[in-house]
Design an enzyme around this catalytic site. Structure first.
Site, PDB file in Angstrom:
ATOM      1  N   ASN A   1      -4.789  -1.922  -2.951  1.00  0.00           N
ATOM      2  CA  ASN A   1      -3.598  -2.476  -2.288  1.00  0.00           C
ATOM      3  C   ASN A   1      -4.037  -2.984  -0.927  1.00  0.00           C
ATOM      4  OD1 ASN A   1      -1.190  -3.069  -1.062  1.00  0.00           O
ATOM      5  ND2 ASN A   1      -0.396  -0.972  -1.057  1.00  0.00           N
TER       6      ASN A   1
ATOM      7  N   LYS B   1      -2.341  -4.517   1.189  1.00  0.00           N
ATOM      8  CA  LYS B   1      -1.254  -4.526   2.182  1.00  0.00           C
ATOM      9  C   LYS B   1      -1.255  -5.888   2.905  1.00  0.00           C
ATOM     10  CE  LYS B   1      -1.407   0.440   2.166  1.00  0.00           C
ATOM     11  NZ  LYS B   1      -1.130   1.689   2.809  1.00  0.00           N
TER      12      LYS B   1
ATOM     13  N   HIS C   1       6.731   1.021  -2.995  1.00  0.00           N
ATOM     14  CA  HIS C   1       5.715   1.586  -2.097  1.00  0.00           C
ATOM     15  C   HIS C   1       6.426   2.242  -0.917  1.00  0.00           C
ATOM     16  CE1 HIS C   1       2.415   1.975   0.710  1.00  0.00           C
ATOM     17  NE2 HIS C   1       1.611   1.881  -0.334  1.00  0.00           N
TER      18      HIS C   1
ATOM     19  N   GLU D   1       5.909   2.213   2.110  1.00  0.00           N
ATOM     20  CA  GLU D   1       6.122   1.342   3.268  1.00  0.00           C
ATOM     21  C   GLU D   1       7.350   0.453   3.066  1.00  0.00           C
ATOM     22  OE1 GLU D   1       2.102  -0.137   3.338  1.00  0.00           O
ATOM     23  OE2 GLU D   1       1.431   1.854   3.927  1.00  0.00           O
TER      24      GLU D   1
ATOM     25  N   GLU E   1       1.926   8.824  -4.355  1.00  0.00           N
ATOM     26  CA  GLU E   1       1.342   8.594  -3.037  1.00  0.00           C
ATOM     27  C   GLU E   1       2.077   9.445  -2.001  1.00  0.00           C
ATOM     28  OE1 GLU E   1      -0.875   4.602  -2.806  1.00  0.00           O
ATOM     29  OE2 GLU E   1       1.193   4.208  -2.285  1.00  0.00           O
TER      30      GLU E   1
ATOM     31  N   GLY F   1      -3.075   6.284   4.738  1.00  0.00           N
ATOM     32  CA  GLY F   1      -3.654   5.717   5.956  1.00  0.00           C
ATOM     33  C   GLY F   1      -3.950   6.752   7.029  1.00  0.00           C
TER      34      GLY F   1
ATOM     35  N   SER G   1      -5.372   7.802   1.095  1.00  0.00           N
ATOM     36  CA  SER G   1      -6.705   8.075   1.642  1.00  0.00           C
ATOM     37  C   SER G   1      -7.742   8.368   0.559  1.00  0.00           C
ATOM     38  CB  SER G   1      -6.651   9.208   2.672  1.00  0.00           C
ATOM     39  OG  SER G   1      -5.830   8.827   3.774  1.00  0.00           O
TER      40      SER G   1
HETATM   41  P1  13P Z   1      -4.730   4.317   2.093  1.00  0.00           P
HETATM   42  O1  13P Z   1      -5.719   4.379   0.938  1.00  0.00           O
HETATM   43  O2  13P Z   1      -5.158   3.381   3.168  1.00  0.00           O
HETATM   44  O3  13P Z   1      -4.354   5.674   2.549  1.00  0.00           O
HETATM   45  O4  13P Z   1      -3.395   3.653   1.486  1.00  0.00           O
HETATM   46  C1  13P Z   1      -2.875   4.170   0.328  1.00  0.00           C
HETATM   47  C2  13P Z   1      -1.811   3.276  -0.136  1.00  0.00           C
HETATM   48  O5  13P Z   1      -0.737   3.208   0.470  1.00  0.00           O
HETATM   49  C3  13P Z   1      -2.057   2.463  -1.328  1.00  0.00           C
HETATM   50  O6  13P Z   1      -0.894   1.870  -1.788  1.00  0.00           O
END
Ligand code: 13P
Length: 249
Positions: free
Chosen positions: A11, A13, A96, A98, A167, A173, A211
């Site tokens: 992803n 982002k 997601h 976010e 997740e 992150g 992560s």
């Molecule tokens: P990270 O791997 O950067 O923690 O992000 C995970 C994520 O949100 C994947 O959709």
């Protein structure tokens, strides 16, 4: 349960540029010749055509990061499932954290998005996960079950066509990964919930995200109910993403 092919999805982002995408994808395609798993990259919408052209002929599937809950019409800024389909999109992230957090997407919105994707022949990757506060309050199981229940409720037997990504929000992150045991425990809950809703639940892939990196992927992917990964930061570095891909077998 372990017989299905694992799926490693990156992803990106809101990262990338035409030049950076090309360099990253060239390196990934060159390094994944002997991959044993399915691979996808979820890219920002303006790059779908570029990425689709660059990965065609490779094993990489193109994914979008979001889709509209509506079919078409006066929804400025939205992108419909049929538009994604025209760009060769195979998967789309829905729900997601976010999007849930910054764009206030509800469980019902997420369920609707999953439905739009399925209707267009795109596999939704339904993201669920608890916040740190919810985990500390002992609500993890209730939260992920509530989030998934909305999708099951609206999509009925079609849920055997989805992918689910667990997740934990506190692991995204932050460099703080769920332990393999913590992740497996939640995946087992989700598997049981899916099995109660569909006789084909065993074919649904459950990804872990938060992560995931080159160092911890193998251990996470060795868990019985972890069928792949949804990788954020580490998917932007070709050597790291390739190591995760090669850990998935
Ligand atoms: P990270 O791997 O950067 O923690 O992000 C995970 C994520 O949100 C994947 O959709």
């Amino acid at each position: 349960m372990q017989s299905k092919k694992k799926l490693i999805a990156g992803n990106w982002k809101m990262n990338g540029s035409l030049a950076a995408n090309q360099t990253l994808l060239d390196a990934i395609v060159a390094g994944m010749a002997d991959a044993q798993c399915d691979v996808a990259v979820a890219v920002p919408a303006p790059y779908l055509a570029q990425v689709q052209a660059q990965v065609s002929g490779s094993l990489i599937g193109v994914a979008a990061q979001d889709v509209s809950a509506h079919e078409s019409g006066a929804y400025t800024g939205e992108v419909s499932a049929s538009m994604l389909k025209e760009h060769g999109v195979r998967y789309v992230l829905v729900g997601h954290s976010e999007r849930r957090q910054y764009h206030h997407e509800s469980d019902a919105d997420v369920a609707q998005k999953a439905q739009r994707a399925l209707a267009a022949g795109i596999t939704p990757i339904v993201c669920v996960g608890e916040t740190l506060q919810e985990r500390e309050a002992g609500e993890t199981e209730a939260v992920v079950k509530r989030q998934l229940a909305a999708v099951i409720h609206l999509n009925g037997h079609c849920i055997s066509e989805i992918v689910v990504a667990y997740e934990p929000v506190w692991a995204i992150g932050t460099g703080r990964t769920a332990s393999p045991e913590q992740a497996q425990a939640v995946h087992a809950v989700l598997r049981t919930q899916l099995a109660a809703a569909s006789e084909h639940a065993d074919r649904i892939r459950l990804l872990y995200g938060g992560s995931m990196n080159a160092a911890n992927a193998a251990q996470l992917l060795a868990q019985p109910d972890i069928d792949g990964g949804l990788v954020g930061g580490a998917s932007l570095k070709a050597p790291d993403f390739l190591q995760i891909i090669h850990a998935a077998r």
